[in-house]
Design a protein around this motif. Structure first.
Motif, PDB file in Angstrom:
ATOM      1  N   PHE A  17       1.916  11.026  -6.590  1.00 30.19           N
ATOM      2  CA  PHE A  17       1.378  10.074  -5.625  1.00 30.19           C
ATOM      3  C   PHE A  17       1.696   8.653  -6.070  1.00 30.19           C
ATOM      4  N   ILE A  19       1.244   4.819  -4.925  1.00 32.03           N
ATOM      5  CA  ILE A  19       0.527   3.907  -4.038  1.00 32.03           C
ATOM      6  C   ILE A  19       0.724   2.501  -4.580  1.00 32.03           C
ATOM      7  N   LYS A  26       8.946   1.589  -2.967  1.00 35.59           N
ATOM      8  CA  LYS A  26       8.547   2.991  -3.098  1.00 35.59           C
ATOM      9  C   LYS A  26       9.503   3.910  -2.341  1.00 35.59           C
ATOM     10  N   GLU A 115       4.165   7.095   3.876  1.00 34.55           N
ATOM     11  CA  GLU A 115       2.953   6.619   4.560  1.00 34.55           C
ATOM     12  C   GLU A 115       1.922   7.734   4.697  1.00 34.55           C
ATOM     13  N   ILE A 117      -0.963   7.781   3.422  1.00 37.27           N
ATOM     14  CA  ILE A 117      -2.267   7.166   3.671  1.00 37.27           C
ATOM     15  C   ILE A 117      -2.108   6.238   4.869  1.00 37.27           C
ATOM     16  N   GLU A 119      -3.123   3.193   7.353  1.00 36.76           N
ATOM     17  CA  GLU A 119      -3.858   1.941   7.446  1.00 36.76           C
ATOM     18  C   GLU A 119      -4.612   1.969   8.770  1.00 36.76           C
ATOM     19  N   ALA A 153       2.676   5.566  -0.265  1.00 44.96           N
ATOM     20  CA  ALA A 153       1.821   4.837   0.667  1.00 44.96           C
ATOM     21  C   ALA A 153       1.546   3.434   0.140  1.00 44.96           C
ATOM     22  N   ASN A 154       1.196   2.570   1.080  1.00 40.26           N
ATOM     23  CA  ASN A 154       0.776   1.221   0.715  1.00 40.26           C
ATOM     24  C   ASN A 154      -0.692   1.240   0.325  1.00 40.26           C
ATOM     25  N   SER A 155      -1.060   0.329  -0.557  1.00 37.46           N
ATOM     26  CA  SER A 155      -2.474   0.194  -0.943  1.00 37.46           C
ATOM     27  C   SER A 155      -3.270  -0.239   0.279  1.00 37.46           C
TER      28      SER A 155
END
Length: 157
Positions: A17, A19, A26, A115, A117, A119, A153-155
């Protein structure tokens, strides 16, 4: 500062993972790993997004990395990534992955789920998304233990 895949891949885990902040490389690192491995060994990859609509701009997939591979030809076919006239990888929407259950992927040794996760937006997670991904993973890996996944994924808050 850009992300490097070297540390996380050194653990030899199947599921990894990643992030981080937007624009730190990434996805680019996944592409580079996939392309370089394909060119060296012929191993293929799968790029996963949640919905088919997320592939509307898939023809631009290689645009940010082709400069690193100037002597190679990159194309996008229906559901496929083609390098130098050979299938290097596949792109699959997790929402339709159930239709791939009878498809064999014997040369795939890496999966990138981009992506993973969400948003805040109008896009939602799939019902039973974890099971859907595990089903796709099993379809691709079958009984092989060499198929590694980068979840990217982005934070988010």
């Amino acid at each position: 500062m850009y992300y490097s895949r070297n540390d996380i891949l050194s653990y030899n885990a199947l599921f990894n993972f990643v992030i981080g902040t937007r624009g730190t490389g990434k996805t680019w690192q996944f592409k580079d790993w996939a392309i370089s491995d394909f060119l060296k060994t012929g191993s293929q990859f799968v790029y996963v997004r949640r919905y088919k609509t997320e592939f509307k701009d898939i023809t631009n997939f290689f645009d940010d990395i082709i400069f690193k591979y100037p002597n190679h030809e990159f194309k996008i076919g229906k559901g496929k990534f083609i390098i130098d006239g050979e299938v290097a990888g596949f792109y699959i929407a997790l929402s339709t992955a159930i239709t791939k259950k009878s498809v064999a992927y014997p040369n795939v040794n890496k999966i990138g789920f981009d992506e993973f996760i969400l948003e805040k937006s109008t896009i939602h997670y799939l019902p039973n998304e974890v099971n859907a991904f595990l089903g796709l993973y099993e379809t691709i890996a079958r009984d092989r233990e060499n198929v590694r996944v980068l979840f990217m994924a982005n934070s988010v808050t």
